[in-house]
Design an enzyme around this catalytic site. Structure first.
Site, mmCIF file in Angstrom:
data_model
loop_
_atom_site.group_PDB
_atom_site.id
_atom_site.type_symbol
_atom_site.label_atom_id
_atom_site.label_comp_id
_atom_site.label_asym_id
_atom_site.label_seq_id
_atom_site.Cartn_x
_atom_site.Cartn_y
_atom_site.Cartn_z
ATOM 1 N N GLY A 1 0.848 -1.188 0.000
ATOM 2 C CA GLY A 1 0.000 0.000 0.000
ATOM 3 C C GLY A 1 0.885 1.240 0.000
ATOM 4 C CD GLN B 1 3.406 5.837 2.644
ATOM 5 O OE1 GLN B 1 2.428 5.308 2.140
ATOM 6 N NE2 GLN B 1 4.348 5.135 3.250
ATOM 7 C CB CYS C 1 4.993 2.359 7.559
ATOM 8 S SG CYS C 1 4.585 3.833 6.619
ATOM 9 C CG LEU C 2 6.760 1.014 1.643
ATOM 10 C CD1 LEU C 2 6.359 1.274 0.201
ATOM 11 C CD2 LEU C 2 7.814 -0.084 1.727
ATOM 12 C CG HIS D 1 -0.858 1.523 7.179
ATOM 13 N ND1 HIS D 1 0.033 1.032 8.125
ATOM 14 C CD2 HIS D 1 -0.117 2.349 6.376
ATOM 15 C CE1 HIS D 1 1.238 1.546 7.893
ATOM 16 N NE2 HIS D 1 1.187 2.330 6.827
ATOM 17 C CD GLU D 2 -1.050 2.760 2.673
ATOM 18 O OE1 GLU D 2 -0.532 3.892 2.673
ATOM 19 O OE2 GLU D 2 -0.407 1.722 2.947
ATOM 20 C CG HIS E 1 0.362 7.109 5.317
ATOM 21 N ND1 HIS E 1 1.480 7.553 5.988
ATOM 22 C CD2 HIS E 1 0.545 5.773 5.128
ATOM 23 C CE1 HIS E 1 2.306 6.534 6.190
ATOM 24 N NE2 HIS E 1 1.761 5.436 5.691
HETATM 25 ZN ZN ZN Z 1 2.513 3.532 5.785
#
Ligand code: ZN
Length: 188
Positions: free
Chosen positions: A45, A50, A94-95, A136-137, A140
């Site tokens: 995701g 991000q 998370c990236l 989760h996204e 963000h």
């Molecule tokens: Zn994330």
């Protein structure tokens, strides 16, 4: 185009992203680049903030996760969670927070209103890994990171890793934006 990922202490990850008014050629290109960047980083995701765009846009593709092979990639624009049900705990990463994992409790089922890649309004019900990734996204888009949702005890365990990321020490297997560490010295 592979876009570098913004890391933990970056301001863009703490802002409330703005809704999209439509999908133009620029957004189509951004969506393509987001999928490419996410897959390059072995993510499932990715939210627009991000990669430095403060927009209410996210992509996901969980088809690499076992039992989810049939799930199609999804583009989610301007999402609103209409209803939630249940609760489950799952380890997240998370990236934007490389090298850090932790257990997060979230609703296990969501009903979501959103617009797809054609800006068509849709209502969908999601559970399991898909519901998890979407939530989760969406976090963000509201300036929240999964580490904010960890229990205090778990958060203490990763404090050292977070401090390192905040000071610009990033070890990731994909391109990242490393913020310049502001010198504390007053001499210039
Ligand atoms: Zn994330």
């Amino acid at each position: 185009m592979i876009l570098p990922i913004n890391i933990y202490s970056d301001d863009v990850l703490r802002r409330k992203a703005r809704p999209l008014k439509g999908v133009d050629a620029e957004i189509v290109e951004l969506v393509e680049s987001m999928f490419e960047s996410m897959r390059n980083a072995s993510g499932i995701g990715l939210a627009a903030p991000q990669v430095g765009h403060s927009l209410r846009l996210l992509v996901l593709d969980v088809s690499c996760v076992s039992k989810y092979e049939d799930e199609k990639p999804m583009v989610v624009i301007n999402p609103h969670i209409l209803a939630v049900r249940g609760s489950s705990e799952m380890e997240e990463g998370c990236l934007s927070v490389p090298g850090v994992q932790g257990d997060v409790v979230r609703p296990s089922f969501i009903m979501l209103k959103y617009r797809d890649e054609h800006f068509e309004e849709r209502i969908g019900e999601f559970s399991g890994m898909v519901a998890r990734v979407i939530q989760h996204e969406i976090d963000h888009l509201d300036g929240t990171l999964f580490v904010d949702r960890l229990e205090k005890r778990d958060r203490r365990k990763i404090q050292k890793e977070l401090s390192a990321l905040a000071s610009g020490v990033v070890n990731a297997a994909y391109p990242v934006v490393v913020r310049e560490v502001v010198p504390t010295s007053k001499t210039s």
